[in-house]
Design an enzyme around this catalytic site. Structure first.
Site, mmCIF file in Angstrom:
data_model
loop_
_atom_site.group_PDB
_atom_site.id
_atom_site.type_symbol
_atom_site.label_atom_id
_atom_site.label_comp_id
_atom_site.label_asym_id
_atom_site.label_seq_id
_atom_site.Cartn_x
_atom_site.Cartn_y
_atom_site.Cartn_z
ATOM 1 N N CYS A 1 3.428 1.558 2.846
ATOM 2 C CA CYS A 1 4.715 0.876 2.617
ATOM 3 C C CYS A 1 5.632 1.756 1.781
ATOM 4 O O CYS A 1 6.827 1.895 2.081
ATOM 5 C CB CYS A 1 4.491 -0.453 1.899
ATOM 6 S SG CYS A 1 3.489 -1.639 2.807
ATOM 7 N N ASP B 1 8.955 -3.799 -41.421
ATOM 8 C CA ASP B 1 8.119 -2.629 -41.181
ATOM 9 C C ASP B 1 7.653 -2.125 -42.543
ATOM 10 O O ASP B 1 8.249 -2.454 -43.575
ATOM 11 C CB ASP B 1 8.925 -1.554 -40.453
ATOM 12 C CG ASP B 1 8.132 -0.284 -40.235
ATOM 13 O OD1 ASP B 1 6.960 -0.390 -39.829
ATOM 14 O OD2 ASP B 1 8.673 0.797 -40.499
ATOM 15 N N CYS C 1 47.606 -16.948 -26.952
ATOM 16 C CA CYS C 1 48.081 -15.601 -26.598
ATOM 17 C C CYS C 1 46.895 -14.678 -26.325
ATOM 18 O O CYS C 1 46.863 -13.960 -25.322
ATOM 19 C CB CYS C 1 48.932 -15.016 -27.724
ATOM 20 S SG CYS C 1 50.402 -15.972 -28.127
ATOM 21 N N CYS D 1 48.872 -16.928 -31.537
ATOM 22 C CA CYS D 1 47.774 -17.893 -31.638
ATOM 23 C C CYS D 1 46.710 -17.552 -30.602
ATOM 24 O O CYS D 1 46.845 -16.599 -29.836
ATOM 25 C CB CYS D 1 48.280 -19.323 -31.439
ATOM 26 S SG CYS D 1 49.008 -19.607 -29.813
ATOM 27 N N CYS E 1 0.841 -1.191 0.000
ATOM 28 C CA CYS E 1 0.000 0.000 0.000
ATOM 29 C C CYS E 1 0.877 1.242 0.000
ATOM 30 O O CYS E 1 2.107 1.163 0.028
ATOM 31 C CB CYS E 1 -0.932 0.003 1.222
ATOM 32 S SG CYS E 1 -0.019 0.003 2.785
ATOM 33 N N ASP F 1 10.546 1.022 -34.369
ATOM 34 C CA ASP F 1 11.009 -0.318 -34.718
ATOM 35 C C ASP F 1 12.079 -0.826 -33.759
ATOM 36 O O ASP F 1 12.423 -2.007 -33.794
ATOM 37 C CB ASP F 1 11.586 -0.338 -36.144
ATOM 38 C CG ASP F 1 10.557 0.066 -37.187
ATOM 39 O OD1 ASP F 1 9.393 -0.348 -37.043
ATOM 40 O OD2 ASP F 1 10.912 0.795 -38.125
ATOM 41 N N ASP G 1 13.205 1.011 -39.820
ATOM 42 C CA ASP G 1 13.980 2.249 -39.965
ATOM 43 C C ASP G 1 13.680 3.281 -38.904
ATOM 44 O O ASP G 1 14.397 4.267 -38.788
ATOM 45 C CB ASP G 1 13.711 2.876 -41.340
ATOM 46 C CG ASP G 1 12.347 3.551 -41.395
ATOM 47 O OD1 ASP G 1 11.374 2.956 -40.884
ATOM 48 O OD2 ASP G 1 12.249 4.662 -41.939
#
Length: 995
Positions: free
Chosen positions: A65, A661, A143, A140, A62, A870, A866
């Site tokens: 609180c 879209d 590393c 490699c 409530c 979106d 676009d």
């Protein structure tokens, strides 16, 4: 009122740092002392930007609180305000982070009897910085994994990515807890060379070289003069090179100002000082790569100088009479001339040319990891030191018979360095796309001087790096546009293919934007600069591609997992191979005839063990994904498709459903006149002159579309002078009317005509109905209460939209359209473009929900959009594709950006991702297959049946070739061509009719 404002802002998720950028506030607090009988007030000042934190608070039932939570929080020092929403279980706190932290706030809420968890912390978001560091010396994945672990262990580092292929690291860190200097130090402590590329701060850095007779005092004067400039953050002087480094805010100042300040400074007899932009040559990635190529090339040439004689004395001259006798001549006891020559020549190869493998091994082992250098060092050391042992034994023993392997260690190092040279060259070609983009910017620019009226008073050619915001530059025909900006004078056509991939030149006139690095074809343009340096479109594209190449594809995790135990496993297999063959020989488990005449069982076993050690290649596995991603993203950028990393590539190749879209994605995004029907005999030019004169006073999008279309019938198309409209009236929802040239003109819908008793004939009604069926807006035009014409205005489909959807169907990809428009318009557009599944009148959150529904049904979904509306769907989709002409928010939310804003690039993006991922698979098949087949062969699995064995130097050559082959396989992607179907798309034409 303030509480309502805060609640509203919480819903809208606005950033309070923008609303309250800096607050200087005196807060008071009571401090009890001596049993609470006395109190003193301590005032402390906070000069700190306000931050916002949002908590989920469970247990509130409530408003009471909520009130108790609010009171508890507001008792804390440094709290600016608190809004508690019991209904949604949310608490939004505005606070000063220097006085209180989110953990204290959370504990306070829980002390009040509620459960709290942090949802959002703006302080953390604002405090995060991203820096990029170039790392030299990685060989490699072991590393790169080591460096990642080192960086992630640094306090304040939130995320670290290390890309082996481009030798760069991207680190997200909290500058309050760490610094880029600390990050550089940690990398160097790990045994690698680190060079800072960018700090991630909203500042730029430039180095200037000063020429002239300078003293320490004069340098201090220059330093103080530069520091006095607005926007300059710091000035650092290197006395040894007369170099000045300036850290500055590009919005406030720029390098031209620095040079003017320096050159205007005079020190007595020293005369004027010349300042130029400092060029270190080797700082850039390409320059550094070229330096590395030259270094490997020189090392290989020097290794040949020593290795070829070693090979000849061991393998060739021993079969030539006369020379053989000379080489076999005993100098001391059993020590021959040939052994001395091979020992002397192999030693510099082992310890000078091969020193890089020792340093690499030491750095790796010091950090508790093992890499390719460890395998090479162990293998060559085994061959060299055993050979050295045979030389010493031969020199001290009159009856010792042994064979040296000096040619093995020397040839092994030579072949590995050759392989590294070829690998570095090939890897350099994988980043050519970025190099080409960076080279698009012109070296010089023509700077114009303007008077107060905007008239040109002079021009000057300057270094392109000296351009600043709000400069006006001149672009002549055939020249590159020097920087981003907009045209303030002139018209021309600009070739933007190098940036957007658009093949046709784009017309530019006053007010149009231009992109730095594009090519002006004809006509002179005056451009006002809006973005320079790191803000330019070219720099952002380069940064996006570089970030994409830094981001690991999920499939790369396979190589990372293998690399952790690969080298230790190979060392174990190598030792086991040697031990197995050695014991088999000692126990006579194979016939002595198997042992070559020049060896004994120990030496044969040693050869097998060394071959296993040097044939294994973790580099091929480590390069399988990043090289393909590098080439793929680079090719995509050249095609106008910006792919944000390996994860987007990997997801895109699985896409089987695309959600589109409508507005701005399937359609052009703005209304245009697509059809004109005149009901009376009238000249079209005169008709549109009257209509445009009426509509030019309206701000409605349809009115602007009509006026824009009417310009096509004018000679003065750029700035037409329309007749004056008198008695202009705009009637909301219906249209406009005005008097033009003494005639009453009305432009609007049926309601407007009916209100003014204008008769609408049947053929006009049919035209309106046809327009509605085709998702077009019908507009009626009357002159003196007589209906004269019908216009059809619509947001037309993009060229080739229909064909693009058809091609996607042929690729087994389902297309769905989701739009906020009404069902009638949506269904009409869907029918026209060939999409069967349509969702209309959808809000942004509903678009995202539809994406999630499709994912739950088992689809891998791409969203193409676009606009801002979106963005939720772009984020929710497996792959978000933003149309390049869309908003920055949509582009930021997307995984792939389509620069040309056409639907063909959706197909290109998916096709490129499929081709790239198939190349990654092929690389892994080769890399894994090579190791799975090569190691057993090197261990001698074929020897019992065929007597075939792999000498260590051939095993080393095979190892080097495996890495080169993986890189070359990835480089084949550079030949990528978009699907041929896209070359035959038809362009829809806009129809214009008249009676």
């Amino acid at each position: 009122m303030a509480t309502k404002l805060l609640s509203l802002t919480c819903i809208r998720k606005e950033r309070f740092s923008e609303r309250y950028p800096l607050v200087r506030k005196h807060l008071t607090r009571s401090r009890d002392g001596g049993g609470g009988s006395s109190s003193e007030t301590a005032a402390f000042e906070i000069d700190d930007p306000i931050s916002r934190a949002v908590f989920q608070v469970l247990g509130m039932t409530c408003s009471a609180c909520a009130g108790s939570v609010e009171k508890a929080i507001k008792r804390l020092p440094g709290i600016h305000d608190a809004v508690i929403d019991a209904l949604n279980n949310r608490a939004q706190i505005l606070f000063y982070p220097n006085s209180v932290d989110v953990e204290t706030i959370r504990e306070t809420i829980e002390d009040a009897g509620f459960e709290a968890s942090l949802i959002e912390n703006e302080a953390n978001e604002r405090s995060r910085q991203v820096c990029r560091i170039r790392i030299n010396g990685m060989t490699c994945t072991s590393c790169s994994s080591t460096i990642e672990r080192v960086l992630q262990s640094v306090n304040g580092v939130q995320r670290a990515h290390v890309a082996l292929a481009i030798e760069e690291a991207e680190i997200h860190y909290d500058p309050r807890l760490s610094s880029y200097d600390r990050l550089l130090e940690e990398i160097e402590n790990a045994g690698f060379e680190a060079v800072l590329i960018s700090t991630g701060e909203d500042v730029s850095k430039i180095d200037l070289k000063i020429d002239g007779e300078l003293t320490d005092e004069s340098m201090k004067v220059i330093e103080r003069s530069l520091e006095a400039l607005p926007g300059v953050q710091s000035v650092e002087i290197s006395h040894g090179t007369d170099k000045i480094s300036v850290l500055y805010k590009p919005d406030v100042t720029g390098p031209r100002n620095f040079i003017q300040v320096i050159e205007s400074t005079v020190f007595g007899h020293s005369g004027h000082i010349k300042a130029t932009i400092f060029s270190e040559g080797g700082v850039g990635r390409e320059s550094q790569k070229q330096g590395e190529i030259k270094q490997y090339y020189k090392s290989f040439l020097w290794s040949l100088v020593f290795t070829v004689p070693v090979f000849l004395t061991a393998m060739v001259f021993m079969y030539i009479p006369g020379i053989k006798d000379l080489l076999m001549f005993k100098v001391i006891n059993m020590l021959t001339v040939g052994e001395i020559i091979r020992c002397v020549l192999a030693t510099p190869v082992q310890f000078v040319i091969g020193w890089r493998f020792y340093t690499g091994s030491y750095k790796a082992l010091r950090r508790g990891s093992a890499n390719m250098d460890v395998l090479i060092a162990l293998g060559t050391n085994a061959a060299y030191f055993y050979s050295l042992y045979t030389v010493l034994r031969a020199a001290t023993s009159p009856d010792f018979k042994g064979v040296d392997f000096f040619e093995t260690s020397a040839m092994l190092i030579s072949f590995i360095i050759l392989g590294k040279y070829l690998e570095v060259m090939a890897k350099g070609k994988t980043s050519q796309a970025i190099a080409k983009l960076m080279n698009l910017a012109p070296d010089t620019a023509i700077l114009l001087s303007l008077d107060k009226e905007g008239n040109v008073t002079g021009e000057e050619e300057i270094d392109g790096r000296l351009i600043q915001k709000n400069d006006v530059i001149k672009i002549v025909p055939g020249a590159k546009v020097a920087s981003d900006g907009y045209v303030i004078w002139g018209q021309s056509h600009v070739n933007e293919s190098m940036i957007t991939g658009e093949a046709r030149p784009v017309a530019k006139r006053k007010g149009d934007t231009v992109i730095g690095g594009t090519l002006n074809e004809n006509g002179v343009l005056h451009v006002k600069v809006t973005r320079v340096g790191s803000e330019s479109a070219l720099a952002q594209i380069v940064r996006l591609v570089e970030s994409a190449q830094l981001a690991k594809a999920p499939v790369q995790k396979l190589a990372d997992r293998i690399s952790k135990f690969f080298v230790p496993l190979v060392i174990f297999l190598s030792f086991s191979t040697w031990l197995a063959w050695f014991l088999a020989g000692k126990l006579h488990w194979y016939p002595e005839s198997w042992i070559p005449s020049s060896m004994d069982s120990f030496e044969l076993a040693l050869q097998f063990g060394i071959s296993v050690m040097v044939i294994a290649c973790p580099c091929a596995l480590g390069l399988a994904t990043p090289t393909a991603v590098m080439v793929g993203t680079g090719v995509g950028a050249s095609q106008g498709v910006l792919i944000k990393g390996g994860q987007a590539l990997e997801r895109a190749h699985k896409v089987n459903c695309i959600v589109f879209d409508k507005t701005g994605t399937l359609t052009m995004g703005k209304p245009v006149v697509v059809k004109t029907k005149l009901l009376k005999n009238m000249v079209l030019r005169e008709f549109y002159e009257l209509v445009a004169a009426t509509e030019v006073n309206s701000e409605h999008p349809l009115a602007k579309a009509i006026v824009e279309y009417a310009k096509k019938f004018r000679d003065d198309e750029e700035n037409p002078a329309w007749p004056e409209a008198c008695d202009f009236v705009s009637i909301t929802g219906k249209g406009v009317k005005a008097t033009v040239k003494g005639r009453e003109i009305m432009v609007g819908n049926k309601n407007l005509m009916n209100d003014h008793k204008v008769i609408i004939p049947d053929d006009a009604e049919e035209l309106l109905a046809d327009s509605e069926d085709m998702a077009q807006t019908g507009i009626l035009v009357s002159i003196n209460s007589e209906l004269i014409g019908v216009l059809s205005v619509s947001d037309p489909l993009k060229p080739s939209a229909r064909e693009a959807i058809s091609i996607l169907k042929s690729m087994n990809i389902k297309s769905i359209m989701v739009t906020g428009d009404n069902w009638g318009t949506a269904n009409s557009i869907a029918r026209e473009v060939g999409i069967d599944s349509v969702i209309a009148e959808a809000k942004p959150e509903q678009k995202a929900e539809k994406v999630k529904e499709l994912q739950a049904a088992g689809h891998v979904v791409a969203m193409v959009g676009d606009g801002i509306n979106d963005s939720p769907a772009l984020v929710a989709a497996d792959v978000g594709m933003a149309i390049g002409a869309g908003t920055d928010i949509a582009i930021e939310a997307a995984d792939i950006v389509l620069m040309k804003s056409n639907l063909e690039d959706v197909i290109t993006a998916i096709d490129l991702s499929r081709k790239t991922f198939s190349r990654i698979r092929l690389n892994y098949v080769w890399a894994l297959g090579y190791n799975l087949m090569g190691i057993p062969i090197a261990a001698g699995v074929l020897f019992p049946g065929t007597r075939f064995r792999l000498p260590p130097w051939i095993a080393g050559a095979a190892m080097a070739a495996s890495s080169v082959s993986v890189v070359c396989c990835s480089l084949l992607l550079k030949n990528y061509k978009r699907p041929k179907k896209l070359d035959h798309l038809e362009i829809r034409e806009i129809q214009v009719e008249r009676v």
